[in-house]
Design an enzyme around this catalytic site. Structure first.
Site, PDB file in Angstrom:
ATOM      1  N   GLY A  35     -88.829  66.505 115.283  1.00 35.25           N
ATOM      2  CA  GLY A  35     -89.508  67.286 116.235  1.00 35.25           C
ATOM      3  C   GLY A  35     -90.611  67.877 115.838  1.00 35.25           C
ATOM      4  O   GLY A  35     -91.063  68.966 116.507  1.00 35.25           O
ATOM      5  N   ASN A  54     -93.750  66.899 116.653  1.00 32.20           N
ATOM      6  CA  ASN A  54     -94.922  66.837 117.456  1.00 32.20           C
ATOM      7  C   ASN A  54     -95.275  68.037 118.291  1.00 32.20           C
ATOM      8  O   ASN A  54     -96.488  68.109 118.816  1.00 32.20           O
ATOM      9  CB  ASN A  54     -94.651  65.456 118.367  1.00 32.20           C
ATOM     10  CG  ASN A  54     -93.323  65.893 119.147  1.00 32.20           C
ATOM     11  OD1 ASN A  54     -92.281  66.010 118.676  1.00 32.20           O
ATOM     12  ND2 ASN A  54     -93.441  66.190 120.353  1.00 32.20           N
ATOM     13  N   GLY A  94     -94.192  72.478 119.049  1.00 38.34           N
ATOM     14  CA  GLY A  94     -93.620  73.975 118.881  1.00 38.34           C
ATOM     15  C   GLY A  94     -93.553  74.429 117.542  1.00 38.34           C
ATOM     16  O   GLY A  94     -94.288  74.267 116.543  1.00 38.34           O
ATOM     17  N   SER A 109     -79.968  79.118 116.543  1.00 34.53           N
ATOM     18  CA  SER A 109     -80.636  80.197 117.379  1.00 34.53           C
ATOM     19  C   SER A 109     -79.564  81.415 117.540  1.00 34.53           C
ATOM     20  O   SER A 109     -78.245  81.297 117.298  1.00 34.53           O
ATOM     21  CB  SER A 109     -80.742  79.448 118.649  1.00 34.53           C
ATOM     22  OG  SER A 109     -80.870  80.383 119.890  1.00 34.53           O
ATOM     23  N   TYR A 133     -76.076  74.933 125.279  1.00 37.42           N
ATOM     24  CA  TYR A 133     -76.931  75.259 124.369  1.00 37.42           C
ATOM     25  C   TYR A 133     -76.500  76.014 123.452  1.00 37.42           C
ATOM     26  O   TYR A 133     -76.559  75.594 122.002  1.00 37.42           O
ATOM     27  CB  TYR A 133     -77.916  75.781 124.891  1.00 37.42           C
ATOM     28  CG  TYR A 133     -79.247  76.338 123.839  1.00 37.42           C
ATOM     29  CD1 TYR A 133     -79.961  75.014 123.547  1.00 37.42           C
ATOM     30  CD2 TYR A 133     -79.466  77.645 123.708  1.00 37.42           C
ATOM     31  CE1 TYR A 133     -80.779  75.380 122.592  1.00 37.42           C
ATOM     32  CE2 TYR A 133     -80.564  77.819 122.555  1.00 37.42           C
ATOM     33  CZ  TYR A 133     -81.080  76.834 122.261  1.00 37.42           C
ATOM     34  OH  TYR A 133     -82.083  77.030 121.060  1.00 37.42           O
TER      35      TYR A 133
END
Length: 312
Positions: free
Chosen positions: A30, A32, A34, A154, A181
């Site tokens: 990931g 690409n 953030g 998280s 999530y």
């Protein structure tokens, strides 16, 4: 009269304290956008060769070009396709690795609070992408990893019911975007716990660690399925969140600091929402070795990928 001076407080850790990573190779999933984009860029600027493992190669190339700009960059980049919601893509990525040494694997990519969706293999999207995709990728690449695996979790691992629904991992009943999530982020921590146990038991010097960014403003929140939730997150991003640059610091710290295996890094501020990277706590459910082993065994069965029997 003699006066005393208070000792200076140690400086907070930031990217200026990244060591020279010349000659080291990192994979960032990931990368690409953030937090992954920031982490990959800073690793490349510190001298590493960074592989941008991304679903959208065009966006990955744009991000890699940004990292490669400027005289301060000492490392290099390349872009490879990886779709964590497709186990065939995960296996193809690992097969193309072709036995190269890999110093650092950063399991960063993720999706957040989506409406009910399924991966190509039929798993609930958040559990399938955030946990199962990274579980398979890590075990397939593990024979080549020389230093550590960093998995991004998280603070939301405490939300929902705070447990893994072993009787219904795909949340066929009682699905909510937040519950799904939270389960996937709890799974990230249990995965790190059991991976570290297996590494230590096998005599490996590789470490498994985890990190979380606190409340960081990224485009991840814009993918929430509920329009009201997206609106609230946009306001929160503007008023309360720290930048993506600050949010990436725990990941970078976890990647280079001399930490014990199984460590968990997050911001040191109020409620771990923002601040400099530091070792932080986790929920009791995220520290349960029985649940960690049970999740590992379930993940092996679902993905068809297990802990490698031998490591070179």
């Amino acid at each position: 009269m003699a006066t005393t001076t208070k000792p200076a407080r140690p400086a907070k850790w930031d990217v200026s304290r990244l060591p020279d990573l010349t000659g080291r190779t990192a994979v960032v999933t990931g990368a690409n956008s953030g937090l992954g984009r920031v982490a990959a860029r800073e690793l490349a600027r510190a001298g590493a060769h960074v592989v941008y493992a991304v679903r959208d190669e065009a966006r990955g190339r744009a991000a890699a070009a940004e990292a490669g700009g400027g005289a301060q960059v000492r490392g290099s980049t390349e872009v490879r396709r990886l779709d964590l919601a497709d186990l065939t893509s995960v296996r193809e990525f690992a097969e193309r690795w072709e036995g190269r040494p890999l110093d650092l694997l950063i399991n960063n990519a993720g999706v957040m609070m989506l409406p009910r969706r399924r991966t190509r293999d039929g798993f609930e999207m958040q559990f399938g992408t955030n946990h199962l995709g990274h579980f398979a990728l890590t075990n397939l690449l593990l024979p080549y990893v020389t230093d550590r695996v960093v998995t991004v979790s998280s603070g939301m691992h405490r939300a929902g019911y705070g447990v893994i629904r072993f009787d219904d991992l795909n949340l066929a009943s009682g699905y909510t975007p937040v519950r799904a999530y939270a389960q996937s982020k709890l799974a990230n921590l249990l995965f790190t716990l059991e991976l570290q146990r297996r590494l230590a038991e096998s005599g490996s010097g590789v470490r498994a660690v985890a990190a979380h960014p606190g409340y960081a403003a990224t485009n991840l929140q814009s993918h929430a399925g509920n329009p009201l939730a997206r609106a609230v997150m946009r306001i929160g991003n503007r008023l309360f969140a720290q930048s993506d640059r600050a949010g990436a610091l725990p990941t970078l710290y976890a990647a280079v600091a001399d930490l014990p295996g199984g460590s968990y890094v997050g911001p040191d501020g109020l409620a771990e929402m923002r601040g400099a990277p530091a070792l932080v706590g986790r929920s009791a459910a995220a520290s349960d070795p029985v649940a960690a082993r049970r999740l590992w065994e379930a993940s092996e069965e679902l993905t068809g990928v297990g802990f490698p029997a031998g490591r070179p």
